[in-house]
Structure formats: structure tokens, C-alpha cells
Motif scaffolding. Structure first.
Motif, short mmCIF file in Angstrom:
data_model
loop_
_atom_site.label_atom_id
_atom_site.label_comp_id
_atom_site.label_asym_id
_atom_site.label_seq_id
_atom_site.Cartn_x
_atom_site.Cartn_y
_atom_site.Cartn_z
N PHE A 85 37.21 38.46 32.48
CA PHE A 85 38.00 37.26 32.25
C PHE A 85 37.23 36.15 32.97
O PHE A 85 37.39 35.93 34.16
CB PHE A 85 39.41 37.43 32.81
N HIS A 86 36.36 35.50 32.20
CA HIS A 86 35.39 34.58 32.79
C HIS A 86 35.99 33.25 33.20
O HIS A 86 35.41 32.53 34.01
CB HIS A 86 34.24 34.33 31.79
N ARG A 87 37.15 32.90 32.63
CA ARG A 87 37.76 31.60 32.94
C ARG A 87 39.25 31.80 33.17
O ARG A 87 39.98 32.19 32.26
CB ARG A 87 37.53 30.63 31.78
N VAL A 88 39.67 31.56 34.39
CA VAL A 88 41.09 31.68 34.71
C VAL A 88 41.54 30.40 35.40
O VAL A 88 40.83 29.85 36.23
CB VAL A 88 41.38 32.92 35.59
N ILE A 89 42.71 29.91 35.01
CA ILE A 89 43.23 28.66 35.57
C ILE A 89 44.69 28.89 35.96
O ILE A 89 45.51 29.27 35.12
CB ILE A 89 43.13 27.50 34.57
N LYS A 90 44.98 28.65 37.21
CA LYS A 90 46.34 28.82 37.71
C LYS A 90 47.32 27.94 36.94
O LYS A 90 47.03 26.79 36.62
CB LYS A 90 46.40 28.49 39.20
N ASP A 91 48.48 28.51 36.65
CA ASP A 91 49.53 27.82 35.89
C ASP A 91 49.04 27.40 34.51
O ASP A 91 49.48 26.39 33.96
CB ASP A 91 50.05 26.60 36.66
N PHE A 92 48.14 28.20 33.95
CA PHE A 92 47.65 27.94 32.59
C PHE A 92 47.39 29.27 31.88
O PHE A 92 48.28 29.79 31.21
CB PHE A 92 46.39 27.08 32.65
N MET A 93 46.22 29.88 32.07
CA MET A 93 45.89 31.06 31.28
C MET A 93 44.71 31.82 31.86
O MET A 93 44.02 31.35 32.78
CB MET A 93 45.62 30.67 29.83
N ILE A 94 44.46 33.02 31.29
CA ILE A 94 43.26 33.80 31.58
C ILE A 94 42.50 33.97 30.27
O ILE A 94 43.08 34.25 29.24
CB ILE A 94 43.60 35.18 32.20
N GLN A 95 41.19 33.76 30.30
CA GLN A 95 40.38 33.78 29.09
C GLN A 95 39.28 34.82 29.19
O GLN A 95 38.61 34.94 30.22
CB GLN A 95 39.76 32.40 28.84
N GLY A 96 39.09 35.58 28.12
CA GLY A 96 38.05 36.60 28.08
C GLY A 96 37.39 36.68 26.72
O GLY A 96 37.66 35.87 25.83
N GLY A 97 36.52 37.67 26.54
CA GLY A 97 35.89 37.87 25.24
C GLY A 97 34.55 37.20 25.05
O GLY A 97 34.06 37.12 23.92
N CYS A 98 33.94 36.71 26.15
CA CYS A 98 32.62 36.08 26.04
C CYS A 98 31.54 37.04 26.53
O CYS A 98 31.53 37.40 27.71
CB CYS A 98 32.57 34.79 26.85
N PRO A 99 30.62 37.46 25.67
CA PRO A 99 29.56 38.38 26.10
C PRO A 99 28.58 37.76 27.10
O PRO A 99 27.90 38.48 27.82
CB PRO A 99 28.86 38.73 24.79
N ASN A 100 28.53 36.43 27.15
CA ASN A 100 27.64 35.76 28.10
C ASN A 100 28.30 35.56 29.46
O ASN A 100 27.63 35.23 30.44
CB ASN A 100 27.19 34.40 27.56
N GLY A 101 29.61 35.72 29.50
CA GLY A 101 30.33 35.58 30.74
C GLY A 101 30.55 34.17 31.23
O GLY A 101 30.97 33.95 32.36
N ASP A 102 30.29 33.19 30.37
CA ASP A 102 30.44 31.79 30.80
C ASP A 102 31.13 30.91 29.76
O ASP A 102 31.18 29.69 29.90
CB ASP A 102 29.08 31.20 31.14
N GLY A 103 31.66 31.55 28.71
CA GLY A 103 32.36 30.79 27.68
C GLY A 103 31.49 30.30 26.54
O GLY A 103 31.99 29.66 25.61
#
Length: 291
Positions: free
Chosen positions: A109-127
Motif C-alpha cells: 500500500f504505497h500511498r496512505v492518507i489519514k482520514d482518507f484512504m489506503i492505495q495499492g496495486g502499483c508494481p513500481n511502488g510509487d503510484g
């Protein structure tokens, strides 16, 4: 001849001064419903709801997340997710070679933001990465009520409203905006009377009227994108309601257990949680015994 010339000039005047926001241009996109197939149903290793449905179980280093997938309401998006998760679909690896293996295993989960969401699924790990292809959104804007909300009364969509006006006036720079300030302000006031659905349609979003779309509420599983119709492999799970994303992202599932794990993933920070595996469990064929 002079009279004819006058009529032509009058018609040109009307055409040049016609209000481009006086009427709707929205047209639903062609859409053919499809059935979701689970090639290799996995066994559930955690308790699941009794509801017959397709479930995705994310096994992560912070714990398990269980999501009901909306196979009836976003079938093409769900099928893409299942096929990537189970290694049934080719994708483009970072070396440029086509690969066919479970896509999400080992990603973070390369991008997580408090009080928003967790984001994953990027093979490069940076979005910046994806599977090497893109596909369209799968959203029914009317089922979300976007046709009932005036753009001027929806502060969440002011960016899209501004874009729609700039596109209509063919404004591509700040200098052009300054030069057409009066015209721009007048057009903006007119555009505010249109529906959110109309404004989003004019900025490139495609909507069908066949599926029943879901709002981006707490626990929603949705496709991350870089704008209209740019879906690939990246997804996010909401930690809170995000009404400002309704109509902008295809919601294709809902968290049924693991909200505490979402909180832990957020607390851990960017790229600190790994997806070990995604299990796909198909409970649709289960028939309850009759008494």
C-alpha cells in the motif's frame, strides 16, 4: 443582395453568441453487461458473510481485509481485478516483457492518507505503475444522483466545473484566461446551472445507465486513476466517506471486515504494509438447504 448579407451576418452573430451551457449534451455510453467468472475459486480462511457473493480476502502484513466484490454492478472492473489477482491476465512487467502471474502478490500500500484512504496495486511502488493497459470507467452517474445536483451547488466539483468552462472557451493558459476574464466569468455563472453529471461528461467522463453504482463511502473499494477512463491495476480502500469522489472513480467492492486493519495500515505509513496474497472466494453458487 444587401438584405441577404444582413441575414447572414445576423445568423453569424447568433452562432457566435450562443450560450454553450444552455442545454445538456450528456449521452450515456454504450454498455454491454457481462458475467463475472472466477477461474480458480479459493477457500475462505476467515469467516465470511452468509450473503452469496464474490469476496476478495487481502492477506497483508498488518492483517486481513475482506471485501465483497460488486460482480453485478461493476462486472468488467471486478473481472479485471480477479484476473490480475489470480494471474489469469497478462500484464507488462517493468522490463517490458509480458507476464502472467498473480499481480498483487508482494506489492505494498504505497500511498496512505489519514482520514482518507489506503492505495495499492502499483508494481513500481510509487503510484506511477500499472499493468500496461487502461480501461474505461464503469459508472452510472444517474444512479449516484449526479443528474439531480446543480454544479453550482456542489463545491466538491468546482475543479471540473472550471475545466468544463475553460474547455468550452478554449482557454489553455493563464494569459488567455485574463484576456477573456469577462467572458469567462459570465460562462462560469451559466455553467453553474448545469448538473454535475453534465459537467463531468463535458470533462471526459463516460457514464452508462445499466449498472447500479455505489457511492464512495467508508470501506469502499474503488479504482484509482489519473483522470477519466484511465483504470489499470491501482485501487484504494476508503478509511472514511469521500463524497467528493462520487462519479470520478469506479466503486467495485465494499469492505465487510478489517476496518481496524485499514487503520493500522494508515498508521504504519506509505509502503510499510505488503499484500502477501489476494484470495478470491465465490459464494454465489451456494444454495441453502430447504427445510
Amino acid at each position: 443582395m444587401r438584405k441577404f448579407l444582413g441575414i447572414v451576418l445576423f445568423i453569424c452573430f447568433l452562432a457566435c453568441n450562443r450560450n454553450p451551457f444552455a442545454e445538456s449534451r450528456y449521452q450515456p455510453a454504450p454498455y454491454t453487461p457481462s458475467s463475472v467468472v472466477v477461474p480458480r475459486p479459493d477457500q475462505a480462511i476467515v469467516p465470511l458473510p452468509e450473503k452469496p457473493a464474490v469476496y476478495a480476502i487481502f492477506l497483508t502484513t498488518q492483517g486481513n481485509l475482506t471485501v465483497e466484490l460488486f460482480d453485478q454492478d461493476a462486472p468488467k472492473t471486478v473481472q479485471n481485478f480477479i484476473d490480475l489477482a489470480q494471474g489469469e491476465k497478462e500484464f507488462l512487467a517493468r522490463n517490458g516483457q509480458k507476464v502472467k502471474k498473480p499481480f498483487y502478490d508482494g506489492l505494498t500500500f504505497h500511498r496512505v492518507i489519514k482520514d482518507f484512504m489506503i492505495q495499492g496495486g502499483c508494481p513500481n511502488g510509487d503510484g506511477t505503475g500499472g499493468p500496461g493497459y487502461r480501461f474505461d470507467d464503469e459508472i452510472n452517474g444517474k444512479s449516484l444522483g449526479l443528474d439531480k445536483i446543480q454544479a453550482g451547488q456542489a463545491p466538491y466539483y468546482q475543479y471540473q466545473l472550471q475545466r468544463a468552462v475553460a474547455n468550452e472557451l478554449k482557454i489553455k493558459s493563464r494569459e488567455e484566461a485574463e484576456a477573456k476574464r469577462e467572458q469567462l466569468e459570465k460562462a462560469f455563472e451559466e455553467a453553474k446551472k448545469l448538473s454535475v453529471l453534465e459537467i463531468l461528461f463535458r470533462t471526459g467522463y463516460k457514464y452508462n445507465e445499466n449498472v447500479n453504482s455505489h457511492k464512495a463511502i467508508k470501506g469502499a473499494l474503488a479504482m484509482a486513476n489519473a483522470g477519466p477512463n484511465t483504470n489499470g491495476s491501482q485501487f484504494f480502500i476508503n478509511q472514511v466517506d469521500t463524497p467528493h469522489l462520487d462519479g470520478l472513480h469506479t466503486v467495485f467492492g465494499q469492505l465487510v471486515s478489517g476496518s481496524d486493519v485499514v487503520d493500522q495500515i494508515v498508521k504504519a505509513g506509505n509502503s510499510k504494509t505488503t499484500i502477501k496474497k489476494v484470495l478470491i472466494v465465490d459464494k454465489r453458487s451456494i444454495v441453502k438447504p430447504t427445510s
